[in-house]
Design a protein around this motif. Structure first.
Motif, short mmCIF file in Angstrom:
data_model
loop_
_atom_site.label_atom_id
_atom_site.label_comp_id
_atom_site.label_asym_id
_atom_site.label_seq_id
_atom_site.Cartn_x
_atom_site.Cartn_y
_atom_site.Cartn_z
N GLY A 371 55.35 41.20 46.58
CA GLY A 371 56.43 40.64 47.37
C GLY A 371 57.32 39.75 46.53
N GLY A 372 58.49 39.44 47.02
CA GLY A 372 59.43 38.63 46.26
C GLY A 372 59.04 37.17 46.20
N GLY A 373 59.51 36.49 45.15
CA GLY A 373 59.34 35.05 45.05
C GLY A 373 57.97 34.59 44.63
N VAL A 374 57.11 35.49 44.12
CA VAL A 374 55.78 35.08 43.71
C VAL A 374 55.86 34.21 42.46
N THR A 375 55.02 33.19 42.38
CA THR A 375 54.97 32.29 41.24
C THR A 375 53.61 32.36 40.58
N ALA A 376 53.49 31.69 39.43
CA ALA A 376 52.19 31.65 38.75
C ALA A 376 51.13 31.04 39.65
N GLU A 377 51.52 30.05 40.46
CA GLU A 377 50.57 29.42 41.37
C GLU A 377 50.25 30.31 42.57
N SER A 378 51.27 30.83 43.21
CA SER A 378 51.04 31.60 44.44
C SER A 378 50.39 32.95 44.15
N ALA A 379 50.53 33.45 42.92
CA ALA A 379 49.95 34.76 42.59
C ALA A 379 48.44 34.75 42.65
N ILE A 380 47.82 33.59 42.55
CA ILE A 380 46.35 33.53 42.51
C ILE A 380 45.74 34.14 43.76
N LEU A 381 46.29 33.80 44.92
CA LEU A 381 45.72 34.28 46.18
C LEU A 381 46.67 35.22 46.93
N ALA A 382 47.77 35.62 46.31
CA ALA A 382 48.74 36.48 46.99
C ALA A 382 48.16 37.87 47.24
N PRO A 383 48.44 38.47 48.38
CA PRO A 383 48.01 39.85 48.64
C PRO A 383 48.67 40.81 47.64
N CYS A 384 47.93 41.79 47.18
CA CYS A 384 48.44 42.78 46.24
C CYS A 384 48.47 44.14 46.92
N HIS A 385 49.60 44.79 46.83
CA HIS A 385 49.81 46.05 47.55
C HIS A 385 49.75 47.22 46.55
N TYR A 386 48.54 47.71 46.33
CA TYR A 386 48.36 48.76 45.35
C TYR A 386 49.06 50.06 45.74
N GLU A 387 49.33 50.23 47.03
CA GLU A 387 49.99 51.45 47.46
C GLU A 387 51.43 51.54 46.95
N THR A 388 51.96 50.41 46.46
CA THR A 388 53.35 50.42 45.96
C THR A 388 53.44 50.81 44.48
N LEU A 389 52.33 50.96 43.81
CA LEU A 389 52.38 51.14 42.36
C LEU A 389 52.98 52.47 41.94
N ASP A 390 52.77 53.51 42.72
CA ASP A 390 53.17 54.85 42.27
C ASP A 390 53.98 55.57 43.34
N ARG A 391 54.97 54.88 43.85
CA ARG A 391 55.82 55.47 44.88
C ARG A 391 56.94 56.31 44.25
N GLU A 392 57.15 57.46 44.83
CA GLU A 392 58.20 58.35 44.34
C GLU A 392 59.57 57.69 44.51
N GLY A 393 60.39 57.80 43.50
CA GLY A 393 61.76 57.31 43.59
C GLY A 393 61.98 55.93 43.00
N GLN A 394 60.91 55.14 42.80
CA GLN A 394 61.14 53.81 42.23
C GLN A 394 61.22 53.92 40.70
N PRO A 395 61.97 53.03 40.06
CA PRO A 395 62.23 53.18 38.61
C PRO A 395 60.99 53.04 37.73
N VAL A 396 60.02 52.25 38.14
CA VAL A 396 58.79 52.09 37.36
C VAL A 396 57.61 52.49 38.23
N ARG A 397 56.76 53.36 37.69
CA ARG A 397 55.59 53.80 38.42
C ARG A 397 54.36 53.57 37.55
N LEU A 398 53.28 53.08 38.18
CA LEU A 398 52.02 52.81 37.48
C LEU A 398 50.95 53.67 38.13
N ARG A 399 50.42 54.63 37.36
CA ARG A 399 49.50 55.63 37.90
C ARG A 399 48.09 55.35 37.37
N LEU A 400 47.20 54.96 38.27
CA LEU A 400 45.84 54.60 37.89
C LEU A 400 44.93 55.83 37.82
#
Length: 645
Positions: A371-400
């Motif tokens: 999500g937007g606006g994440v900081t070094a502090e907030s990233a510690i417990l921020a939810p991570c959305h792995y389903e967004t890593l390899d979406r078709e059409g986005q400029p960067v894709r990360l395929r596990l």
């Protein structure tokens, strides 16, 4: 992998070195699980990040997976088959399934950094990152447990931001860009306010095992007290105690009248173990307490590193009275030379080590991940959305869970990349490729490389190690014993201790000994007496042949013997175990005892091995011959520049 995770206990390497101035239960546990009801359960990796996994936040969240992690089952088998000469769908025939401006092989910090640097040069670039593990980050992995309403977080690999040399403008600039201002974070969170561990007065200790010393004994070694004084109650002979006392006191120069101009060269040609024996006056019994101290730095003991390298770090005993000019030489490895020349970099430790660095890099490349606006502090417990890593059409894709098996320059321009995922083999076309995996696998992936470059890549043998994260229901036994960190000079596990939580972003440590806590153990397999790279090969073979039950039985055996007298009960107190196994861990440094080419020589293996090959560049910490996060970042920047040249 950064060596700042060397001790595996959650303190910096420098603190660790300063702190280290009942019957076996293994047989009873054979064939039985150590954790009857773990806080989280190991779950097989699904075929894609969008596939739901029961019990994981958001349906897919690898950090909570326990059991064998690091190089986990499913992450290396295809690569090993390729190494062994098997055909694993390497064929380049047929059209490409996808087309990208850049394909990055490896989703560690170097690979993620390369993607970001490349996008800076090509803002509209389409980028695909292929990662063989079920999570990104390379060695910068996060371990996470949930016990009785408490969230427990630790590093599964790289411990923190720390290096023998100051971070370069490039590496520091990248950290600041993703929100990591190290001096500010260190000032605000680095010196943690006194917590429950401080109030309990926990001290360092050494565990002497009966197999080596005749009886089991846990001996406190408090900071500020001489090592020899602390060991008076240890199961050591009077002769060994006298040798240690004289060695630690060091009232005269052990090199005598040796001319100054000869001293560093001489120390670079003898092992630290030989120095301890010849110039330190230590017999075999006393040497046993010092032999394994270098393991957390180089994955070999005192027999495997030079005395000059031990001196250069500033953290190994025996050099207090030695007269030497300041500064390092090129007959030293990157770590000791760096400390001798500069004193090292700034330092900071996130709760998950440099897992936070990897997360923030992914968030920069794929904003929807946290999500937007994440900081070094907030990233510690921020939810991570792995389903967004390899979406078709986005400029960067990360395929596990995608293992590359072939990379080849095309006759016209660009390169083809073939990878295996879920039993399916696919080909993608790329304008450029960055190989951000470890060096030794690259000759198998790019068979058309020249022989000299292949040989150089094979020469950089990575060093194996294991960090184990153990979730404890409570730490009452540690409080009763008055110890928090324990070194084990001759045990299978070389250290264990309670994790001191970095309280940041809402993450906090325990309030009392009744609360859950993480404990860390380190195991570094090696073969004393062999050259360094042969020790690494032997250690890697051992790791790959060691099952989870063996790791667990050794945990129960050690903790029962060391802490059982204080009420520790492995069957009740241990509620989760994650074994972070890294057969290919630290990037190797130059070692004057064994290596022919120094870092300053133009045909040094890391310089020859990282040369651009057509549309393919190479970026990883191996390419810097330095197992540190800043090296991984700097090499990513260099590789992208190579492609743009």
């Amino acid at each position: 992998m950064s060596k700042d995770g060397a001790n595996g206990i959650g303190v910096t390497r420098r603190d660790f070195v300063r702190n280290t101035a009942a019957g076996s239960t293994a047989a009873a546990l054979a064939g039985a699980p150590l954790v009857a009801a773990a806080a989280t359960s190991a779950t097989p990796a699904p075929s894609s990040p969008s596939a739901p996994v029961a019990g994981e936040p958001g349906g897919y969240y690898p950090p909570v997976r326990t059991g064998m992690r690091g190089s986990h089952p499913g992450s290396f088998e295809v690569a090993h088959a390729l190494r062994d000469g098997q055909v694993v769908g390497q064929a380049l025939a047929g059209p490409a399934h996808e087309d990208y401006d850049l394909v990055v092989v490896g989703g560690g910090i170097s690979g993620l950094s390369a993607a970001l640097f490349y996008r800076d040069r090509n803002p509209s670039a389409r980028i695909l990152i292929l990662e063989n593990h079920d999570d990104f980050g390379g060695h910068a992995k996060r371990n996470e447990f949930h016990v009785r309403g408490h969230t427990l977080i630790a590093n599964g690999g790289t411990l923190g931001i720390d290096s023998p040399t100051p971070y370069s403008t490039v590496a520091d600039g990248l950290l600041r860009r993703i929100g990591i201002d190290v001096p500010t974070l260190s000032e605000k969170y680095g010196e943690a306010k006194p917590g429950a561990l401080d109030k309990a007065g926990l001290q360092a200790a050494t565990f002497f095992d009966r197999e080596t010393f005749g009886r089991d004994a846990l001996v406190k070694t408090p900071r500020g007290q001489s090592y020899a004084e602390a060991l008076k109650s240890a199961p050591l002979s009077a002769a060994a105690l006298a040798q240690i006392a004289a060695f630690e006191a060091a009232t005269s120069d052990p090199l005598g009248t040796m001319p100054m101009e000869q001293r560093k060269d001489y120390l670079s040609r003898i092992s630290y173990r030989a120095y301890l024996q010849k110039h330190g006056g230590l017999g075999d019994e006393a040497v046993a307490l010092y032999q394994n101290r270098p393991l957390g730095w180089w994955c070999v003991g005192a027999d495997g590193i030079s005395a000059l390298d031990a001196w250069g770090t500033g953290f190994f005993p025996g050099f207090k009275a030695v007269k030497l000019d300041k500064g390092g030489t090129f007959r030293m490895g990157y770590t000791p030379r760096g400390f001798a020349n500069t004193g090292g970099s700034y330092a900071f430790h996130f709760p998950d080590g440099n897992g936070s660095v990897a997360r923030l890099l992914v968030a920069q490349l794929i904003p929807a991940f946290m999500g937007g606006g994440v900081t070094a502090e907030s990233a510690i417990l921020a939810p991570c959305h792995y389903e967004t890593l390899d979406r078709e059409g986005q400029p960067v894709r990360l395929r596990l869970s995608s293992t590359v098996v072939r990379v080849e320059n095309r006759a016209s321009a660009g390169a083809d990349v073939v990878y295996s995922k879920g039993g399916q083999v696919r080909k993608v076309a790329a304008r450029h490729v960055v190989m951000a995996c470890w060096n030794m696998i690259i000759p198998h992936l790019i068979p058309t490389l020249g022989d000299a470059q292949k040989a150089a890549l094979h020469e950089l043998v990575k060093e194996p190690l294991v960090y184990v994260s153990v979730a404890l229901d409570n730490w009452r036994a540690f409080a009763k014993a008055g110890v928090g960190q324990v070194t084990c000079p001759t045990n299978w596990y070389q250290s264990f201790g309670l994790d001191r939580a970095t309280e940041i972003g809402g993450y906090t440590g325990p309030a009392s000994p009744d609360d859950p806590i993480l404990m860390r153990l380190s195991h570094i397999p090696h073969a004393p007496g062999l050259p360094e790279h042969d020790q690494s090969r032997a250690g890697r073979a051992e790791l790959l042949g060691t099952d989870l039950a063996t790791f667990e039985s050794h945990i129960a055996d050690l903790l029962t013997r060391a802490m059982g007298a204080y009420g520790f009960d492995a069957g009740k107190d241990i509620v989760g175990v994650t074994v972070n196994r890294w057969p290919h861990g630290y990037a190797p440094e130059y070692n004057a005892l064994w290596d022919a080419k120094r870092d300053d020589e133009p045909d040094a293996p890391h310089l020859v091995g990282r040369k651009r090959f057509g549309a393919i560049a190479i970026a990883n910490s191996d390419s810097g011959r330095a197992a540190y996060t800043d090296s991984a970042i700097d090499q990513a920047y260099r590789a992208v520049n190579d492609l743009m040249a």
